[in-house]
Design an enzyme around this catalytic site. Structure first.
Site, PDB file in Angstrom:
ATOM      1  N   HIS A  93       0.818  -1.243  -0.026  1.00 14.59           N
ATOM      2  CA  HIS A  93      -0.042   0.073  -0.082  1.00 14.59           C
ATOM      3  C   HIS A  93       0.821   1.368   0.007  1.00 14.59           C
ATOM      4  CE1 HIS A  93      -3.153  -2.613   1.001  1.00 14.59           C
ATOM      5  NE2 HIS A  93      -2.386  -3.356   2.028  1.00 14.59           N
ATOM      6  N   SER A 110      15.267  21.943 -16.203  1.00 13.44           N
ATOM      7  CA  SER A 110      14.130  22.771 -16.472  1.00 13.44           C
ATOM      8  C   SER A 110      14.775  24.104 -17.234  1.00 13.44           C
ATOM      9  CB  SER A 110      13.460  22.896 -15.338  1.00 13.44           C
ATOM     10  OG  SER A 110      12.523  24.208 -15.533  1.00 13.44           O
ATOM     11  N   LYS A 154      16.663  22.240 -10.884  1.00 14.70           N
ATOM     12  CA  LYS A 154      15.711  21.040 -11.303  1.00 14.70           C
ATOM     13  C   LYS A 154      16.682  20.064 -11.946  1.00 14.70           C
ATOM     14  CE  LYS A 154      11.520  20.475 -11.495  1.00 14.70           C
ATOM     15  NZ  LYS A 154      10.288  19.666 -10.698  1.00 14.70           N
ATOM     16  N   GLU A 207      10.001   8.738 -16.733  1.00 11.04           N
ATOM     17  CA  GLU A 207       8.683   9.289 -16.893  1.00 11.04           C
ATOM     18  C   GLU A 207       8.191   8.790 -18.357  1.00 11.04           C
ATOM     19  OE1 GLU A 207       8.191  13.427 -15.557  1.00 11.04           O
ATOM     20  OE2 GLU A 207      10.241  13.047 -14.960  1.00 11.04           O
TER      21      GLU A 207
END
Ligand code: ARG
Length: 465
Positions: free
Chosen positions: A163, A284, A290, A297
């Site tokens: 979970h 970024s 970043k 992804e």
């Protein structure tokens, strides 16, 4: 005397009163994408021509010309010098037209006893067989990267989750080997669907077979097919192998997407479990601080297009009457894109996994946060004679107490622990540590470092090294 060749009045034959419209030509042509099958088409044609010669349907002189012509065409294509024409619709007619231009009437005789329907089915199977072998090799490379990292981190403790909540300590090596198992099942799925793809359709001709005395077994043997398709109608219309391949690919992408998701979580500074090499990350354009896990992804996202291709192929085949229908031309782009996506993703992941580093400190402190050894305490009490349900309850109360005191179970004193179960002795502290918990799970399939090393060895052996 040989009959004279009649003149053609349009693209197709004298039967047509006008040429096909430009829009329809563009709409029906597949040469823009099926030229990818060219070298396999040539292999198929060579095997067909040799069989025709063996069966006395083609002369030795014609075969020589065809072989020479196809070899020249193969070189032209490999060198990027072949001129593909929309007028010739697809890869098959383009090659045949060029062959005839190069060697004359022998080129026109090549299509004796076959149709583009059995030809295209043969080409795709030949091509997919090669691609499947390449994918199996890429899966093995990724597995090897995972195994190497599993060995490196065989004793590195991290929290195991259920979970997405801290559940029990596991070793990072064990976690990585879970993916080796998934990719092993994928390997067997690809090997299995390769078997059904490796059946020869050629000889089915358009749909009913041919009146020429062909010997399909010779063609199968030359092209390395295990068998000859047993029914001509099925041979030209079957695309199960493409669906199966996309299904196997989809499952592999599911597995990759799970790894992607975990990597995205793990590299997040809140976790900080793992560092990816910079070459797999991007920055970024606006936020200078970043470092984004773009590759995981994007791979997670690309799973969607592969699932889409599976759905597309199922829909393409659904309710198609026998035998060949032009619908089937739509099988190629989804299949090509599935292969490209999967090959690229697997290749990148083999490198990415090899390059990642684990942050053992961050993993360890995360494992210490959620009372991950509570089950070990319950098991300990069971070994001291308490029924498991009572042990479970006693430990639940101990966790509540520790939580209130903001302390770990292993920080409680013996006296404090004994409030919840009188059978607790000094030896409890060995089982309450993360390392003790992991080391105790030393059975087959368990997370103990020794077991991880043994499982890694077994996986290596399975891969043949
Ligand atoms: N380009 C076609 C395909 O990919 C080849 C078979 C064409 N057959 C036909 N009867 N029109 O399916």
């Amino acid at each position: 005397m040989a009959a004279k060749s009649p003149k053609k009045s349009s693209t197709w034959s004298g039967r047509f009163a006008e040429p096909v419209s430009e829009t329809v030509k563009r709409y029906t042509a597949s040469v823009g994408f099926d030229q990818r099958l060219a070298q396999h088409d040539i292999r198929g044609s060579l095997a067909h021509a040799r069989m025709l010669k063996t069966c006395g349907i083609l002369t030795g002189v014609d075969l020589k010309k065809i072989e020479k012509g196809l070899s020249a065409i193969s070189n032209e294509i490999a060198a990027g010098k072949f001129i593909w024409s929309l007028d010739a619709e697809d890869v098959h007619l383009n090659i045949e037209r060029r062959l005839t231009a190069l060697v004359g009437d022998a080129g026109k005789r090549l299509h004796t006893g076959r149709s583009r329907n059995d030809q295209v089915a043969t080409d795709i199977r030949l091509w997919l067989r090669d691609e499947t072998d390449a994918i199996i090799a890429l899966l093995a490379a990724l597995q090897k990267s995972l195994i190497a990292q599993a060995e490196r981190y065989a004793a590195t403790i991290m929290p195991g989750f259920t979970h997405l909540q801290v559940a029990q300590p596991v070793t990072f090596g064990h976690h990585l080997l879970a993916y080796v198992e998934m990719f092993e099942r994928d390997h067997t799925r690809f090997a299995d669907c390769r078997k059904r793809a490796n059946v020869l359709p050629l000889g089915a001709a358009a749909l009913a077979g041919t009146s020429f005395p062909i010997r399909r077994e010779l063609v199968a043997k030359e092209l390395g097919f295990d068998a000859v398709a047993a029914n001509s109608l099925d041979a030209v219309s079957d695309r199960d192998f493409a669906i199966e391949f996309c299904a196997a690919s989809s499952i592999t992408m599911v597995h990759l997407s799970r790894l992607c998701e975990e990597l995205v979580l793990w590299v997040n500074p809140r976790f900080g479990f793992v560092t990816l090499p910079d070459r797999f990350c991007t920055g970024s354009s606006i936020m200078p601080q970043k470092k984004n896990p773009d590759v995981p992804e994007l791979a997670r996202g690309k799973s969607g297009r592969v699932f889409g291709h599976l759905m597309g192929l199922l829909t393409l085949m659904k309710a198609q009457p026998l035998a060949y229908n032009k619908d089937n031309q739509e099988d190629k782009e989804p299949l090509f894109d599935t292969v490209d996506t999967l090959r690229d993703t697997l290749a990148i992941f083999a490198e990415l996994v090899a390059g990642l580093t684990a942050n053992a400190g961050a993993m360890r402190s995360a494992a210490l946060e959620g009372y991950a050894t509570a089950t070990d305490l319950a098991d300990y009490l069971v070994k001291k004679g308490l029924p498991f349900r009572d042990a479970h309850e006693a430990v639940a109360r101990a966790v509540k107490f520790a939580e209130k005191a903001k302390r770990d179970l292993s920080d409680l004193s013996l006296a404090e622990l004994r409030q919840f179960a009188s059978g607790i002795g000094k030896d409890v502290f060995a089982v309450l540590t993360l390392e003790g918990s992991a080391a105790a799970r030393k059975h087959t399939g368990g997370t103990a470092p020794a077991q991880v090393r043994a499982a890694a060895r077994a996986a290596r052996k399975r891969l043949g090294r």
